[in-house]
Design a protein around this motif. Structure first.
Motif, PDB file in Angstrom:
ATOM      1  N   ALA A 208      43.521  -0.176  18.813  1.00  0.00           N
ATOM      2  CA  ALA A 208      42.746  -1.073  17.959  1.00  0.00           C
ATOM      3  C   ALA A 208      41.281  -0.652  17.912  1.00  0.00           C
ATOM      4  N   LEU A 209      40.720  -0.324  19.077  1.00  0.00           N
ATOM      5  CA  LEU A 209      39.328   0.118  19.122  1.00  0.00           C
ATOM      6  C   LEU A 209      39.159   1.431  18.358  1.00  0.00           C
ATOM      7  N   GLY A 210      40.097   2.351  18.554  1.00  0.00           N
ATOM      8  CA  GLY A 210      40.017   3.629  17.857  1.00  0.00           C
ATOM      9  C   GLY A 210      40.119   3.480  16.356  1.00  0.00           C
ATOM     10  N   GLU A 211      40.969   2.592  15.911  1.00  0.00           N
ATOM     11  CA  GLU A 211      41.100   2.373  14.462  1.00  0.00           C
ATOM     12  C   GLU A 211      39.807   1.811  13.874  1.00  0.00           C
ATOM     13  N   ARG A 212      39.167   0.880  14.597  1.00  0.00           N
ATOM     14  CA  ARG A 212      37.898   0.326  14.130  1.00  0.00           C
ATOM     15  C   ARG A 212      36.829   1.424  14.059  1.00  0.00           C
ATOM     16  N   LEU A 213      36.790   2.261  15.095  1.00  0.00           N
ATOM     17  CA  LEU A 213      35.799   3.328  15.128  1.00  0.00           C
ATOM     18  C   LEU A 213      36.050   4.348  14.021  1.00  0.00           C
ATOM     19  N   ALA A 214      37.287   4.784  13.866  1.00  0.00           N
ATOM     20  CA  ALA A 214      37.597   5.790  12.848  1.00  0.00           C
ATOM     21  C   ALA A 214      37.249   5.291  11.454  1.00  0.00           C
ATOM     22  N   ALA A 215      37.608   4.047  11.182  1.00  0.00           N
ATOM     23  CA  ALA A 215      37.305   3.492   9.860  1.00  0.00           C
ATOM     24  C   ALA A 215      35.801   3.424   9.634  1.00  0.00           C
ATOM     25  N   GLY A 216      35.060   3.008  10.665  1.00  0.00           N
ATOM     26  CA  GLY A 216      33.617   2.898  10.526  1.00  0.00           C
ATOM     27  C   GLY A 216      32.945   4.241  10.331  1.00  0.00           C
ATOM     28  N   VAL A 217      33.362   5.234  11.098  1.00  0.00           N
ATOM     29  CA  VAL A 217      32.760   6.562  10.972  1.00  0.00           C
ATOM     30  C   VAL A 217      33.073   7.160   9.606  1.00  0.00           C
ATOM     31  N   ARG A 218      34.301   7.015   9.163  1.00  0.00           N
ATOM     32  CA  ARG A 218      34.659   7.572   7.861  1.00  0.00           C
ATOM     33  C   ARG A 218      33.866   6.904   6.739  1.00  0.00           C
ATOM     34  N   GLU A 219      33.699   5.594   6.844  1.00  0.00           N
ATOM     35  CA  GLU A 219      32.922   4.873   5.826  1.00  0.00           C
ATOM     36  C   GLU A 219      31.458   5.308   5.869  1.00  0.00           C
ATOM     37  N   ALA A 220      30.901   5.445   7.063  1.00  0.00           N
ATOM     38  CA  ALA A 220      29.500   5.857   7.188  1.00  0.00           C
ATOM     39  C   ALA A 220      29.300   7.266   6.640  1.00  0.00           C
ATOM     40  N   ALA A 221      30.219   8.171   6.968  1.00  0.00           N
ATOM     41  CA  ALA A 221      30.090   9.545   6.485  1.00  0.00           C
ATOM     42  C   ALA A 221      30.208   9.615   4.969  1.00  0.00           C
ATOM     43  N   ALA A 222      31.173   8.876   4.436  1.00  0.00           N
ATOM     44  CA  ALA A 222      31.341   8.869   2.981  1.00  0.00           C
ATOM     45  C   ALA A 222      30.115   8.271   2.305  1.00  0.00           C
ATOM     46  N   GLY A 223      29.555   7.209   2.889  1.00  0.00           N
ATOM     47  CA  GLY A 223      28.388   6.565   2.310  1.00  0.00           C
ATOM     48  C   GLY A 223      27.174   7.463   2.242  1.00  0.00           C
ATOM     49  N   MET A 224      27.088   8.408   3.168  1.00  0.00           N
ATOM     50  CA  MET A 224      25.970   9.343   3.176  1.00  0.00           C
ATOM     51  C   MET A 224      26.304  10.658   2.473  1.00  0.00           C
ATOM     52  N   GLY A 225      27.488  10.718   1.872  1.00  0.00           N
ATOM     53  CA  GLY A 225      27.857  11.903   1.106  1.00  0.00           C
ATOM     54  C   GLY A 225      28.316  13.075   1.940  1.00  0.00           C
ATOM     55  N   VAL A 226      28.774  12.806   3.170  1.00  0.00           N
ATOM     56  CA  VAL A 226      29.248  13.905   4.014  1.00  0.00           C
ATOM     57  C   VAL A 226      30.671  13.643   4.507  1.00  0.00           C
ATOM     58  N   GLY A 227      31.404  12.851   3.772  1.00  0.00           N
ATOM     59  CA  GLY A 227      32.760  12.514   4.182  1.00  0.00           C
ATOM     60  C   GLY A 227      33.685  13.701   4.305  1.00  0.00           C
ATOM     61  N   ASP A 228      33.371  14.808   3.625  1.00  0.00           N
ATOM     62  CA  ASP A 228      34.183  16.019   3.728  1.00  0.00           C
ATOM     63  C   ASP A 228      33.669  16.960   4.806  1.00  0.00           C
ATOM     64  N   HIS A 229      32.627  16.555   5.508  1.00  0.00           N
ATOM     65  CA  HIS A 229      31.988  17.436   6.489  1.00  0.00           C
ATOM     66  C   HIS A 229      31.994  16.861   7.908  1.00  0.00           C
ATOM     67  N   VAL A 230      31.873  15.547   8.036  1.00  0.00           N
ATOM     68  CA  VAL A 230      32.039  14.876   9.327  1.00  0.00           C
ATOM     69  C   VAL A 230      33.403  14.206   9.278  1.00  0.00           C
ATOM     70  N   VAL A 231      34.363  14.791   9.956  1.00  0.00           N
ATOM     71  CA  VAL A 231      35.765  14.423   9.776  1.00  0.00           C
ATOM     72  C   VAL A 231      36.339  13.924  11.109  1.00  0.00           C
ATOM     73  N   VAL A 232      36.903  12.732  11.090  1.00  0.00           N
ATOM     74  CA  VAL A 232      37.533  12.161  12.276  1.00  0.00           C
ATOM     75  C   VAL A 232      39.030  12.464  12.223  1.00  0.00           C
ATOM     76  N   ARG A 233      39.564  12.940  13.331  1.00  0.00           N
ATOM     77  CA  ARG A 233      40.970  13.327  13.385  1.00  0.00           C
ATOM     78  C   ARG A 233      41.615  12.787  14.654  1.00  0.00           C
ATOM     79  N   GLY A 234      42.934  12.683  14.602  1.00  0.00           N
ATOM     80  CA  GLY A 234      43.679  12.367  15.802  1.00  0.00           C
ATOM     81  C   GLY A 234      44.248  10.965  15.825  1.00  0.00           C
ATOM     82  N   ARG A 235      45.060  10.731  16.823  1.00  0.00           N
ATOM     83  CA  ARG A 235      45.599   9.399  17.053  1.00  0.00           C
ATOM     84  C   ARG A 235      44.455   8.475  17.415  1.00  0.00           C
ATOM     85  N   ALA A 236      44.563   7.208  17.055  1.00  0.00           N
ATOM     86  CA  ALA A 236      43.451   6.278  17.237  1.00  0.00           C
ATOM     87  C   ALA A 236      42.984   6.212  18.690  1.00  0.00           C
ATOM     88  N   SER A 237      43.883   6.394  19.631  1.00  0.00           N
ATOM     89  CA  SER A 237      43.525   6.342  21.044  1.00  0.00           C
ATOM     90  C   SER A 237      42.943   7.647  21.560  1.00  0.00           C
TER      91      SER A 237
END
Length: 444
Positions: free
Chosen positions: A329-358
């Motif tokens: 649950a914590l990992g899913e919250r973090l991954a979603a937040g990081v992806r949204e932040a990266a996309a919002g700054m126009g680097v969603g294709d460059h700062v990429v979160v990968r892996g199982r949520a845990s």
């Protein structure tokens, strides 16, 4: 300061402590992945203490910490349940001339947690356990070659694995020739290796899952190949153990290996690992068989009572407190937040979160979409300045939602600078010194 400057953030006491470390300890750390070459120049904090999901450096800075203890501290630092169990056993003595009753209790607890195994032997580190698995496989099959998954970064400090890395100095070529590799997720390529070295491969050893889920049917297919070609299937569950499920990846995916190795989360930072598996194989290292004896695991400190008590407390916490579900649950919250932040700054294709949520990691890609140590340096530098110590985004259950939200805010700030560097086509002005370096490299 202008927008091409790095933040006004310095660690003078950590820098001095790092100099002392390098003068006394080769590499300045007891684990290469903890070396200061893995961090921006002069920004490698030396830790004073930790509690829960936070650590403090010798300069007095507090950080939200990820990847704690190289993924070992999954419950957070100084977890009360674990520390109390450890204190209780320390007061009763830690190491005796004969086995302690704690050893049988710990074995019973482990085998109840990982019911796919029939016997277990404890040690202090993962390398000893994986090497014991390889030795046992060779003894059982009478074969010399070891087949390792080429896509997994680390299995052991011993020659059979390190000889395959760029840091192979000191290891004879004759040893290196006995290890072959197979690609993860590709059953046809694995069978080609087994066919090429027919009746020579003692075992297949791999992490059952890492930064991606195993393809449908893959692990079951490996099980079939191992049976068909008469080799031992070994799952390295150092990372997947507990983080995927209490019974590891084998419990989650329902594929039973012949042998498996556990560590890291098993002790929540205390030194304990385990080799587990089928009785028929494991007993070859025991006293109740008629064949040649196998020197399986025999370590002075392998069954220290306080470490085994820590392991039992960890297993109880996972079972009773729903830790694995919380990690996800914590990992899913973090991954979603990081992806949204990266996309919002126009680097969603460059700062990429990968892996199982845990077990999240992140990639830092350059303008051409290629992995970049320079952009990783920029990113880490901004995270550190924001109070986030994150060589990965691997969560512990001690993190709060506020910790996650703070991390996402800091990531957004880092991504804003990342965007400027991409627009400039050069991250250099934002590095503050030499870039971070990969752990496995031939030259310093």
């Amino acid at each position: 300061m202008n927008d091409r400057d790095t933040p006004e953030f310095a660690l003078p006491r950590s820098r001095a402590a790092n100099e002392r470390l390098h003068a006394l300890v080769p590499g300045g750390a007891h684990t290469y992945a903890k070396g200061d070459d893995q961090y921006p120049e002069d920004l490698a904090p030396v830790i004073s203490h930790g509690r829960g999901a936070h650590v403090w450096d010798v300069d007095g800075n507090r950080y939200v910490e990820y990847g704690s203890g190289l993924r070992s501290v999954s419950l957070g630092h100084a977890h009360p349940r674990v520390t109390e169990a450890v204190r209780r056993e320390i007061d009763r003595g830690g190491n005796f001339v004969r086995p302690s009753v704690v050893e049988v209790e710990a074995a019973e607890r482990f085998l109840a947690t990982v019911p796919t195994a029939e016997m277990v032997k404890f040690a202090k580190n993962g390398s000893d356990a994986t090497t014991a698995a390889v030795r046992l496989a060779r003894a059982a099959t009478g074969r010399r070659r070891v087949a390792i998954c080429a896509d997994h970064p680390f299995f052991s400090t011993d020659d059979w694995f390190i000889g395959t890395t760029p840091m192979s100095a000191g290891i004879p070529d004759e040893v290196n020739e006995l290890t072959v590799t197979f690609p993860y997720g590709d059953l046809a390529a694995t069978e080609e290796i087994l066919s090429r070295y027919r009746d020579e491969v003692a075992c297949l050893i791999l992490e059952p899952a890492t930064h991606s889920e195993p393809p449908p049917g893959y692990l079951a297919g490996l099980r079939q190949l191992a049976d068909r070609y008469g080799c031992v299937l070994v799952f390295d569950e150092m990372i997947t153990g507990f983080r995927w499920s209490e019974a590891g990846a084998q419990g989650l995916y329902g594929v039973v290996p012949d042998l498996s190795t556990f560590g890291k989360a098993l002790g929540n930072g205390f030194a304990v690992s385990a080799l587990a598996g089928r009785r028929e194989l494991m007993e070859r290292g025991g006293l109740r068989h008629s064949g040649d004896r196998v020197f399986l695991l025999s370590t002075t400190h392998g069954a220290e009572t306080h470490s085994l008590a820590a392991a039992m407390a960890v297993q109880a916490a996972y079972a009773e407190e729903g830790v694995t579900a919380r990690l996800h649950a914590l990992g899913e919250r973090l991954a979603a937040g990081v992806r949204e932040a990266a996309a919002g700054m126009g680097v969603g294709d460059h700062v990429v979160v990968r892996g199982r949520a845990s077990n999240l990691v992140f990639a830092t890609l350059d303008g051409n979409g290629q992995p970049s140590q320079e952009y990783r340096t920029l990113f880490l530098r901004r995270l550190l300045a924001g109070g986030v110590l994150a060589p990965s985004f691997v969560v512990s259950s001690a993190l709060s939602e506020a910790d996650i939200d703070h991390t996402v805010d800091v990531v957004a700030q880092a991504c804003a600078v990342y965007r400027k560097a991409l627009d400039a086509g050069d991250p250099g002005p934002w590095l503050g010194g030499r870039p971070v370096k990969p752990v496995f490299r031939r030259l310093v």
